[in-house]
Write an enzyme that holds these catalytic residues in place. Structure first.
Site, PDB file in Angstrom:
ATOM      1  N   GLY A 144      53.067  30.958  33.752  1.00 25.27           N
ATOM      2  CA  GLY A 144      52.833  29.773  34.464  1.00 25.27           C
ATOM      3  C   GLY A 144      51.686  28.967  33.623  1.00 25.27           C
ATOM      4  O   GLY A 144      51.622  27.997  33.482  1.00 25.27           O
ATOM      5  N   ASP A 154      40.648  32.154  33.114  1.00 23.06           N
ATOM      6  CA  ASP A 154      40.391  32.771  34.486  1.00 23.06           C
ATOM      7  C   ASP A 154      40.428  32.024  35.574  1.00 23.06           C
ATOM      8  O   ASP A 154      39.501  31.157  35.687  1.00 23.06           O
ATOM      9  CB  ASP A 154      39.243  34.092  34.485  1.00 23.06           C
ATOM     10  CG  ASP A 154      39.410  35.280  35.468  1.00 23.06           C
ATOM     11  OD1 ASP A 154      40.457  35.812  34.874  1.00 23.06           O
ATOM     12  OD2 ASP A 154      38.736  35.296  36.148  1.00 23.06           O
ATOM     13  N   SER A 155      41.267  32.300  36.569  1.00 20.50           N
ATOM     14  CA  SER A 155      41.363  31.536  37.613  1.00 20.50           C
ATOM     15  C   SER A 155      41.562  31.880  38.799  1.00 20.50           C
ATOM     16  O   SER A 155      41.857  32.888  38.939  1.00 20.50           O
ATOM     17  CB  SER A 155      42.473  30.083  37.296  1.00 20.50           C
ATOM     18  OG  SER A 155      43.628  30.816  36.646  1.00 20.50           O
ATOM     19  N   PHE A 159      53.432  27.674  39.998  1.00 22.04           N
ATOM     20  CA  PHE A 159      53.345  29.177  40.171  1.00 22.04           C
ATOM     21  C   PHE A 159      52.281  29.486  40.979  1.00 22.04           C
ATOM     22  O   PHE A 159      51.769  28.811  41.743  1.00 22.04           O
ATOM     23  CB  PHE A 159      53.189  29.871  38.766  1.00 22.04           C
ATOM     24  CG  PHE A 159      51.803  29.724  38.018  1.00 22.04           C
ATOM     25  CD1 PHE A 159      51.531  28.439  37.272  1.00 22.04           C
ATOM     26  CD2 PHE A 159      50.730  30.398  38.374  1.00 22.04           C
ATOM     27  CE1 PHE A 159      50.238  28.243  36.755  1.00 22.04           C
ATOM     28  CE2 PHE A 159      49.562  30.454  37.901  1.00 22.04           C
ATOM     29  CZ  PHE A 159      49.214  29.203  37.139  1.00 22.04           C
ATOM     30  N   TYR A 209      50.069  30.290  43.917  1.00 24.40           N
ATOM     31  CA  TYR A 209      49.804  29.985  45.251  1.00 24.40           C
ATOM     32  C   TYR A 209      50.301  28.397  45.290  1.00 24.40           C
ATOM     33  O   TYR A 209      49.983  28.006  46.594  1.00 24.40           O
ATOM     34  CB  TYR A 209      48.199  29.876  45.536  1.00 24.40           C
ATOM     35  CG  TYR A 209      47.787  31.466  45.782  1.00 24.40           C
ATOM     36  CD1 TYR A 209      48.004  32.116  46.686  1.00 24.40           C
ATOM     37  CD2 TYR A 209      47.292  31.943  44.497  1.00 24.40           C
ATOM     38  CE1 TYR A 209      47.590  33.609  46.786  1.00 24.40           C
ATOM     39  CE2 TYR A 209      46.902  33.216  44.690  1.00 24.40           C
ATOM     40  CZ  TYR A 209      46.998  33.975  45.750  1.00 24.40           C
ATOM     41  OH  TYR A 209      46.624  35.273  45.644  1.00 24.40           O
ATOM     42  N   HIS A 268      42.673  21.906  38.354  1.00 20.30           N
ATOM     43  CA  HIS A 268      41.700  22.744  37.996  1.00 20.30           C
ATOM     44  C   HIS A 268      41.782  23.080  36.491  1.00 20.30           C
ATOM     45  O   HIS A 268      40.874  23.036  35.848  1.00 20.30           O
ATOM     46  CB  HIS A 268      41.316  24.040  38.902  1.00 20.30           C
ATOM     47  CG  HIS A 268      42.623  24.831  38.801  1.00 20.30           C
ATOM     48  ND1 HIS A 268      43.832  24.318  39.426  1.00 20.30           N
ATOM     49  CD2 HIS A 268      43.134  25.919  38.764  1.00 20.30           C
ATOM     50  CE1 HIS A 268      44.920  25.114  39.377  1.00 20.30           C
ATOM     51  NE2 HIS A 268      44.469  26.398  38.925  1.00 20.30           N
ATOM     52  N   ARG A 269      42.988  23.376  35.912  1.00 18.38           N
ATOM     53  CA  ARG A 269      43.357  23.719  34.797  1.00 18.38           C
ATOM     54  C   ARG A 269      43.391  22.619  33.816  1.00 18.38           C
ATOM     55  O   ARG A 269      42.739  22.682  32.626  1.00 18.38           O
ATOM     56  CB  ARG A 269      44.594  24.371  34.542  1.00 18.38           C
ATOM     57  CG  ARG A 269      44.911  25.027  33.194  1.00 18.38           C
ATOM     58  CD  ARG A 269      45.921  25.961  33.337  1.00 18.38           C
ATOM     59  NE  ARG A 269      45.746  27.206  34.070  1.00 18.38           N
ATOM     60  CZ  ARG A 269      46.081  27.617  35.449  1.00 18.38           C
ATOM     61  NH1 ARG A 269      46.935  26.990  35.867  1.00 18.38           N
ATOM     62  NH2 ARG A 269      45.696  28.418  35.856  1.00 18.38           N
TER      63      ARG A 269
HETATM   64  P1  ITT Z   1      46.117  36.475  32.646  1.00 18.13           P
HETATM   65  O1  ITT Z   1      44.846  37.065  32.782  1.00 18.13           O
HETATM   66  O2  ITT Z   1      47.084  37.263  31.596  1.00 18.13           O
HETATM   67  O3  ITT Z   1      45.993  35.460  31.991  1.00 18.13           O
HETATM   68  P2  ITT Z   1      46.474  36.505  35.405  1.00 18.13           P
HETATM   69  O4  ITT Z   1      47.742  35.927  36.366  1.00 18.13           O
HETATM   70  O5  ITT Z   1      46.180  37.980  35.784  1.00 18.13           O
HETATM   71  O6  ITT Z   1      46.908  36.272  33.853  1.00 18.13           O
HETATM   72  P3  ITT Z   1      44.013  35.658  36.549  1.00 18.13           P
HETATM   73  O7  ITT Z   1      43.379  36.928  36.455  1.00 18.13           O
HETATM   74  O8  ITT Z   1      43.289  34.358  35.915  1.00 18.13           O
HETATM   75  O9  ITT Z   1      45.450  35.637  35.695  1.00 18.13           O
HETATM   76  O10 ITT Z   1      44.781  35.380  37.847  1.00 18.13           O
HETATM   77  C1  ITT Z   1      44.628  34.144  38.448  1.00 18.13           C
HETATM   78  C2  ITT Z   1      45.485  34.003  39.528  1.00 18.13           C
HETATM   79  O11 ITT Z   1      45.248  32.798  40.546  1.00 18.13           O
HETATM   80  C3  ITT Z   1      47.073  33.807  39.288  1.00 18.13           C
HETATM   81  O12 ITT Z   1      47.750  34.926  39.152  1.00 18.13           O
HETATM   82  C4  ITT Z   1      47.620  32.845  40.456  1.00 18.13           C
HETATM   83  O13 ITT Z   1      47.911  33.841  41.604  1.00 18.13           O
HETATM   84  C5  ITT Z   1      46.505  32.034  40.950  1.00 18.13           C
HETATM   85  N1  ITT Z   1      46.332  30.941  40.213  1.00 18.13           N
HETATM   86  C6  ITT Z   1      45.542  30.640  39.181  1.00 18.13           C
HETATM   87  N2  ITT Z   1      45.841  29.161  38.694  1.00 18.13           N
HETATM   88  C7  ITT Z   1      46.915  28.745  39.798  1.00 18.13           C
HETATM   89  C8  ITT Z   1      47.558  27.578  39.677  1.00 18.13           C
HETATM   90  O14 ITT Z   1      47.456  26.734  38.885  1.00 18.13           O
HETATM   91  N3  ITT Z   1      48.407  27.663  40.714  1.00 18.13           N
HETATM   92  C9  ITT Z   1      48.699  28.567  41.424  1.00 18.13           C
HETATM   93  N4  ITT Z   1      47.933  29.827  41.434  1.00 18.13           N
HETATM   94  C10 ITT Z   1      46.961  29.709  40.525  1.00 18.13           C
END
Ligand code: ITT
Length: 192
Positions: free
Chosen positions: A12, A69-70, A149, A151, A176-177
């Protein structure tokens, strides 16, 4: 063509960042470098984890690396799931179920929340730049929409629509992104 590697395995995020970058880039992601071991996200901040991921990929690939990281910060849960958003429950669907269950007795005005995204751009020679973006909203009572994707189906914007009811372009304009990415643009344009 400019080249960058997204230090991410989240499909996503990769789609959104790729669309934001647009044409003129050769973009790789973690899937193109299966030999790079998974980066353990053990920092207690988005900044720390983003820098750790970007640094690891820049060093291993000798390319500029962009990491994201989000996560979701819910006021009624004192900022949880926060940096643990990806690990809050095993699957995307279970994460939403757990969030709705934790908030089941919380009334609408107290369901405020925000998404936060920290991007880190790291060069192979060790330069690093961090930018941050946030997006304010609230957690709904049920899923709505089919885009995005994570939440997104339960994240309600001030317009009343969920993030999942927006097209990718509409989401990036206010997410945010999208905000963190636009703050990073001057640095990205200096990548050669
Ligand atoms: P990478 O570390 O490989 O990039 P990850 O999914 O593990 O992937 P994070 O540790 O940054 O990434 O976790 C971010 C989580 O926060 C992500 O899996 C989503 O559940 C949520 N999230 C972040 N941005 C989002 C968005 O734009 N919309 C919905 N959920 C989001």
């Amino acid at each position: 063509m400019r080249q960058v590697v997204f230090a991410s395995s989240n499909a996503g995020k990769i789609k959104e960042l790729q669309a934001l970058l647009g044409e003129g880039w050769v973009v790789k992601s973690a899937a193109d470098f299966p030999q790079i071991p998974e980066v353990i996200e053990d920092a207690d901040s988005f900044e720390g984890n983003a820098a750790k991921k970007a640094r690891a990929f820049a060093q291993a690939t000798v390319l500029w690396a962009l990491a994201d990281d989000s996560g979701l910060l819910v006021d009624a849960l004192e900022g949880r799931p926060g940096v643990y958003s990806a690990r809050y429950a095993p699957t995307e669907s279970e994460r939403i179920d757990k969030l709705l269950a934790e908030l089941k007795d919380v009334a609408a005005p107290l369901r405020t929340a925000r998404f936060k995204c920290v991007l880190c751009l790291a060069s192979p020679s060790g330069k690093e730049r961090l930018t941050t973006g946030t997006c304010e909203g609230a957690i709904g009572f049920e899923r709505k929409g089919s885009h995005g994707f994570g939440y997104d189906p339960v994240f309600v914007l001030p317009s009343g629509k969920t993030m999942s009811e927006l097209s990718r372009e509409e989401k990036s304009a206010l997410s945010h992104r999208g905000h963190a990415f636009r703050a990073m643009l001057p640095e990205l344009l200096s990548v050669r």
